[in-house]
Design a protein around this motif. Structure first.
Motif, mmCIF file in Angstrom:
data_model
loop_
_atom_site.group_PDB
_atom_site.id
_atom_site.type_symbol
_atom_site.label_atom_id
_atom_site.label_comp_id
_atom_site.label_asym_id
_atom_site.label_seq_id
_atom_site.Cartn_x
_atom_site.Cartn_y
_atom_site.Cartn_z
ATOM 1 N N PHE A 307 5.218 41.876 21.474
ATOM 2 C CA PHE A 307 6.345 42.798 21.555
ATOM 3 C C PHE A 307 7.655 42.040 21.771
ATOM 4 N N ASP A 308 7.575 40.751 22.090
ATOM 5 C CA ASP A 308 8.805 40.010 22.363
ATOM 6 C C ASP A 308 9.668 39.957 21.107
ATOM 7 N N PRO A 309 11.001 40.001 21.301
ATOM 8 C CA PRO A 309 11.884 40.050 20.132
ATOM 9 C C PRO A 309 11.865 38.770 19.305
ATOM 10 N N SER A 310 11.218 37.714 19.795
ATOM 11 C CA SER A 310 11.095 36.480 19.019
ATOM 12 C C SER A 310 10.184 36.709 17.813
ATOM 13 N N VAL A 311 8.953 37.085 18.075
ATOM 14 C CA VAL A 311 7.975 37.311 17.003
ATOM 15 C C VAL A 311 8.018 38.777 16.557
ATOM 16 N N PHE A 312 7.967 39.659 17.524
ATOM 17 C CA PHE A 312 8.131 41.096 17.281
ATOM 18 C C PHE A 312 7.270 41.597 16.121
ATOM 19 N N GLY A 313 5.994 41.254 16.184
ATOM 20 C CA GLY A 313 5.105 41.708 15.125
ATOM 21 C C GLY A 313 3.651 41.623 15.539
ATOM 22 N N PHE A 314 2.828 42.355 14.824
ATOM 23 C CA PHE A 314 1.382 42.351 15.079
ATOM 24 C C PHE A 314 0.627 42.192 13.765
ATOM 25 N N VAL A 315 -0.412 41.365 13.835
ATOM 26 C CA VAL A 315 -1.236 41.115 12.657
ATOM 27 C C VAL A 315 -2.590 41.806 12.888
ATOM 28 N N PRO A 316 -3.202 42.378 11.850
ATOM 29 C CA PRO A 316 -4.540 42.962 12.049
ATOM 30 C C PRO A 316 -5.519 41.855 12.451
ATOM 31 N N LEU A 317 -6.117 42.029 13.604
ATOM 32 C CA LEU A 317 -6.924 40.955 14.190
ATOM 33 C C LEU A 317 -8.052 40.502 13.268
ATOM 34 N N GLN A 318 -8.632 41.453 12.600
ATOM 35 C CA GLN A 318 -9.777 41.175 11.738
ATOM 36 C C GLN A 318 -9.437 40.173 10.624
ATOM 37 N N SER A 325 1.868 35.056 4.769
ATOM 38 C CA SER A 325 3.179 34.438 4.576
ATOM 39 C C SER A 325 4.210 35.552 4.544
ATOM 40 N N ALA A 326 5.243 35.409 5.361
ATOM 41 C CA ALA A 326 6.280 36.437 5.466
ATOM 42 C C ALA A 326 5.681 37.829 5.679
ATOM 43 N N GLY A 327 4.582 37.885 6.411
ATOM 44 C CA GLY A 327 4.044 39.177 6.810
ATOM 45 C C GLY A 327 3.001 39.768 5.885
ATOM 46 N N SER A 328 2.637 39.051 4.811
ATOM 47 C CA SER A 328 1.552 39.597 3.993
ATOM 48 C C SER A 328 0.702 38.471 3.409
ATOM 49 N N ILE A 329 -0.441 38.850 2.877
ATOM 50 C CA ILE A 329 -1.319 37.868 2.251
ATOM 51 C C ILE A 329 -0.997 37.876 0.762
ATOM 52 N N TYR A 397 3.633 32.995 9.983
ATOM 53 C CA TYR A 397 4.357 32.036 9.141
ATOM 54 C C TYR A 397 5.414 32.782 8.317
ATOM 55 N N ARG A 398 6.647 32.312 8.410
ATOM 56 C CA ARG A 398 7.790 32.906 7.691
ATOM 57 C C ARG A 398 7.994 34.386 8.008
ATOM 58 N N TYR A 399 7.513 34.791 9.172
ATOM 59 C CA TYR A 399 7.745 36.182 9.593
ATOM 60 C C TYR A 399 8.871 36.183 10.612
ATOM 61 N N ASN A 400 9.788 37.093 10.470
ATOM 62 C CA ASN A 400 10.965 37.163 11.365
ATOM 63 C C ASN A 400 11.609 35.792 11.556
ATOM 64 N N THR A 401 11.977 35.196 10.462
ATOM 65 C CA THR A 401 12.450 33.804 10.481
ATOM 66 C C THR A 401 13.676 33.592 11.373
ATOM 67 N N LYS A 402 14.482 34.609 11.549
ATOM 68 C CA LYS A 402 15.695 34.415 12.357
ATOM 69 C C LYS A 402 15.380 34.217 13.832
ATOM 70 N N THR A 403 14.306 34.854 14.304
ATOM 71 C CA THR A 403 14.047 34.836 15.749
ATOM 72 C C THR A 403 12.731 34.165 16.139
ATOM 73 N N ASN A 404 11.801 34.054 15.224
ATOM 74 C CA ASN A 404 10.476 33.532 15.541
ATOM 75 C C ASN A 404 10.508 32.002 15.612
#
Ligand SMILES: *[C@@H]1O[C@H](CO)[C@@H](O)[C@H](O)[C@H]1NC(C)=O
Ligand SMILES: *[C@@H]1O[C@H](CO)[C@@H](O)[C@H](O)[C@H]1NC(C)=O
Ligand SMILES: *[C@@H]1O[C@H](CO)[C@@H](O)[C@H](O)[C@H]1NC(C)=O
Ligand SMILES: *[C@@H]1O[C@H](CO)[C@@H](O)[C@H](O)[C@H]1NC(C)=O
Ligand SMILES: *[C@@H]1O[C@H](CO)[C@@H](O)[C@H](O)[C@H]1NC(C)=O
Ligand SMILES: *[C@@H]1O[C@H](CO)[C@@H](O)[C@H](O)[C@H]1NC(C)=O
Ligand SMILES: *[C@@H]1O[C@H](CO)[C@@H](O)[C@H](O)[C@H]1NC(C)=O
Ligand SMILES: *[C@@H]1O[C@H](CO)[C@@H](O)[C@H](O)[C@H]1NC(C)=O
Ligand SMILES: *[C@@H]1O[C@H](CO)[C@@H](O)[C@H](O)[C@H]1NC(C)=O
Ligand SMILES: *[C@@H]1O[C@H](CO)[C@@H](O)[C@H](O)[C@H]1NC(C)=O
Ligand SMILES: *[C@@H]1O[C@H](CO)[C@@H](O)[C@H](O)[C@H]1NC(C)=O
Ligand SMILES: *[C@@H]1O[C@H](CO)[C@@H](O)[C@H](O)[C@H]1NC(C)=O
Length: 655
Positions: A307-318, A325-329, A397-404
């Motif tokens: 939830f931190d504004p650095s990464v601010f994202g969740f990936v399906p664990l499975q 890359s940039a949030g998708s496969i 990888y390449r997700y939220n590049t400005k803050t991650n």
């Protein structure tokens, strides 16, 4: 908390036996829960068919759709247990059943309860287990007059970190068995057999193990299989594997169990269990110290992320282990599963134990092919990195590049969730999106020289709210360690955040009221539960005594010790209800006001240095033990007080 890391105190233990009245076991063995769904059938990840909607990283601006759907069921299922629990709390002049029924149409008005179990190795596992046993209405004695049984059944979230994560992990890997069931294990199983260190491996009559060499053979083969599948191994792989033999009741510690499989197990899916969450910290490559403003990651049954504004994202664990890359496969990349191996997730949250285990690797007859492999790894990554868990490929990888901060790294490096000093998994539970009302924060941190907590973990979470990375999460004011000790805030359960008007504001001054914190520090009631983080093996008697001690911590010795302890169950009920009553504009009953008067930190401080160090007495009295270790007597007056209470209740105790 492993603050005394450099001090490596391997002091011999002073422990105690289980009391004569001990947390009793239910009939029947612990269930061997099958969640072995890694597509490879073993430890390695393997390719799976991509779902028609390809997996993506989602924004952390709210909880997942799955969690939101699950919550409706779970919150509904907590209503009846909560009525039962609150009726048992016996709050004078308050009709719990009517109150809950009047508000059950609007779930945000009903108490939303979380439990957070700190790190601290086996100490934290065992002390936390005592709390969970006390909170679990299935455990015999937990719903007696002064018990707190039913709190677990009323809870929405159960979070663990490091040693607390072993406990949470073990509970869910074994079909949400009770603590007495896990403790007593089942025939031929190595479950919770802590008397042999994980460096030695299970006894010969274990499920499948013949001896230390073949144990390590299996561990080594599993890690090799992951490597052969194209993945980088880290010491955490070895560590997570060995840990699993004690925590997962399956052949070879369940190499094909995945953490995401919890989301597909019936008891959880039906909303009959709280939501388990494990916590780890992000660490940048070559960073040695994990700062308080490091990204905090969580693993829940559906997702991993922050939830931190650095990464601010969740990936399906499975689908961890796939080349996001940039949030998708990308279309030309495969979908992989099985990376979220159960022991690896528990090992990640507790990766600091890599170092502890490594210290003794030479003295424990660990075969040379293993020590060579591990030394090879250390040579590559450097000594300072021996506590990392490698997540390669980096799902962000390449997700939220400005803050991650790791956006351009192909590897995400995670470490023990306590390394940023936030040794309790509060982070997932103070997110406004989850809207918790109360958190029971069980602290087994070894802050002081003799392995008791002094509030450091709580304070770290408070301090973090001043950092931009906290993104507006709010937390009650927490005083310094000296105040904790001088004012006894770590010598009885203490509430923080009782005053709804006094909070760190962060960026969300007008956001929902953050949860009340019920701080439950480790104390010695009937056993010296303050065992060293570095002690890696425990006799059954010592294990049971420490769990029993944790039960007594959770119940204030069944209402036998100290001011207001006979009202403890009432006060816990009041803590559960406080936010709800504020939301519904309900007058706080006088008995609850008395509880808050007594248990809430009053905001005053006493920062004088601790004269002569912190040397707490046993609250009740340490009992002579069959294991032959004993102890200092407890405070004489308190012992006398207990003797009369015990005699009055017809119990016999050996002091
Ligand atoms: C999360 O937010 C998005 C966009 O605001 C919304 O479409 C989605 O339904 C929300 N999900 C949940 C579970 O609330
Ligand atoms: C409290 O009650 C539990 C459950 O009956 C029991 O196991 C424990 O020994 C009791 N503790 C004390 C201090 O009497
Ligand atoms: C898990 O526990 C539940 C509730 O106790 C029980 O009904 C179920 O059969 C158990 N599942 C397995 C696989 O043993
Ligand atoms: C964390 O704090 C350090 C030192 O104050 C600062 O240099 C760094 O940019 C901060 N990182 C984040 C993610 O806020
Ligand atoms: C939290 O961080 C995210 C990502 O940077 C941002 O979009 C959001 O507005 C922040 N929320 C608050 C309340 O500051
Ligand atoms: C991910 O990409 C890297 C670099 O192209 C490749 O070596 C690796 O095999 C890929 N991983 C998977 C699981 O396809
Ligand atoms: C409190 O704990 C921290 C470690 O977590 C330690 O550095 C500090 O000295 C302790 N202070 C007291 C007064 O116990
Ligand atoms: C536990 O606490 C007692 C009382 O302060 C102390 O004497 C003992 O040394 C501690 N045990 C450990 C292992 O630190
Ligand atoms: C290391 O080995 C020594 C001697 O065998 C033992 O006393 C100590 O508890 C061990 N430490 C760990 C961390 O296992
Ligand atoms: C539910 O309760 C909350 C808190 O009292 C209130 O803000 C909200 O409006 C209520 N929702 C409905 C649908 O009544
Ligand atoms: C809350 O209750 C009090 C007393 O019953 C009443 O005076 C007040 O208006 C109520 N406030 C709200 C916001 O409903
Ligand atoms: C908030 O609480 C802290 C600690 O109790 C105290 O120092 C401060 O004065 C309080 N602030 C307000 C506005 O009550």
């Amino acid at each position: 908390m492993y603050s005394s890391f450099s001090l490596l105190s391997l002091a011999s233990l002073a422990l105690a036996s289980p009391s004569l009245v001990s947390v009793s076991s239910e009939v029947g063995d612990v269930i061997r829960r099958a969640l072995p769904d890694s597509p490879s059938g073993g430890y390695a990840p393997a390719e799976v068919k991509c779902p028609s909607t390809r997996p993506t990283v989602r924004s952390a601006k709210n909880v997942s759709q799955q969690e939101s759907d699950w919550l409706r069921t779970r919150r509904g299922n907590t209503v009846q247990p909560m009525i039962d629990f609150l009726r048992g709390a016996n709050i004078p002049g308050f009709d719990a059943q009517t109150y809950i029924n009047n508000h059950r149409q609007n779930l945000t008005e009903l108490p939303n309860v979380g439990i957070a179990l700190s790190g601290g190795g086996y100490r934290a596992l065992m002390n936390g287990a005592g709390f969970v046993a006390a909170a679990d209405s299935r455990v015999a004695g937990s719903t007696d007059q002064h018990g707190i049984g039913g709190l677990l059944q009323s809870a929405t979230y159960l979070a663990g970190l490091s040693g607390g994560g072993w406990l949470v992990g073990s509970i869910y890997a074994n079909n949400f068995s009770t603590v007495p069931q896990l403790r007593d294990g089942s025939a031929g199983s190595d479950l919770w057999q802590f008397s042999r260190s994980i460096l030695k491996g299970p006894k010969e009559n274990g499920i499948s193990i013949l001896n230390t060499a073949s144990y390590w053979d299996d561990v080594h083969d599993a890690v090799d299989a992951k490597r052969d599948a194209g993945y980088e191994a880290s010491i955490t792989d070895y560590w997570g594997r060995t840990l699993s033999y004690q925590l997962i009741n399956a052949k070879d510690g369940g190499p094909s169990y995945t953490f995401s499989s919890i989301s597909r197990s019936p008891g959880f899916n039906d909303g009959n269990q709280p939501l388990p969450i494990l916590v780890a910290d992000g660490r940048l490559p070559n960073e040695k110290v994990v700062a308080l403003n490091s990204t905090v990651y969580e693993f829940n049954p559906w997702e991993m992320g922050s939830f931190d504004p650095s990464v601010f994202g969740f990936v399906p664990l499975q689908y961890l282990g796939s080349n996001f890359s940039a949030g998708s496969i990308p279309d030309n990349e495969r979908c992989m599963s099985g990376f979220d191996q159960y022991g690896y997730v528990m090992g990640t949250s507790s990766s600091l134990f890599n170092q502890i285990a490594l210290r003794n690797i030479s003295s424990e007859k660990v075969p040379s092919f293993v020590t060579n492999a591990i030394e090879g790894l250390i040579e590559r990554i450097g000594q300072a990195n021996d506590d990392i868990a490698v997540y390669h490929p980096n799902p962000f990888y390449r997700y939220n590049t400005k803050t991650n901060p790791s956006a351009e790294e192909t590897t995400l490096t995670l470490v023990d969730g306590g390394e940023d000093l936030q040794n309790m998994p509060l982070h997932p539970l103070i997110q406004p999106e989850r809207g918790l009302d109360v958190i029971f924060a069980v602290d087994s941190s070894a802050d002081t020289d003799n392995n008791f907590p002094n509030g450091t973990a709580l304070r770290a979470t408070y301090d973090r709210t001043a950092e931009p990375i906290s993104n507006g999460t709010r937390f009650p004011v927490v005083p310094d360690a000296e105040t904790f000790i001088n004012k006894g805030l770590n010598q009885r359960p203490t509430f923080f955040g009782c005053d709804p008007k006094n909070y760190t504001t962060g960026g969300r001054a007008n956001g929902p009221l953050p949860p009340l914190i019920v701080y439950v520090p480790l104390m010695a009631y009937t056993a010296w539960g303050n065992v060293s983080t570095f002690t890696m093996s425990y006799s059954d008697a010592d294990r049971n005594a420490i769990i029993q001690n944790g039960f007594n911590v959770a119940t204030m010795g069944n209402g036998t010790t100290g001011d207001m302890s006979t009202q403890w169950r009432t006060c816990i009920g009041c803590a559960v209800l406080q936010r709800s009553m504020l939301k519904t504009n309900t007058t706080i009953p006088a008995a609850c006001q008395e509880c808050f008067q007594s248990h809430c930190w009053d905001g005053t401080t006493d920062s004088r240095p601790i004269a002569g160090g912190y040397q707490p007495n046993a609250v009740i009295g340490i009992q002579e033990t069959s294991a032959g270790v004993s102890s200092r007597a407890g405070d004489f007056n308190k012992v006398l007080g207990l003797v009369s209470a015990v005699v009055a209740s017809g119990l016999v105790l050996v002091i």
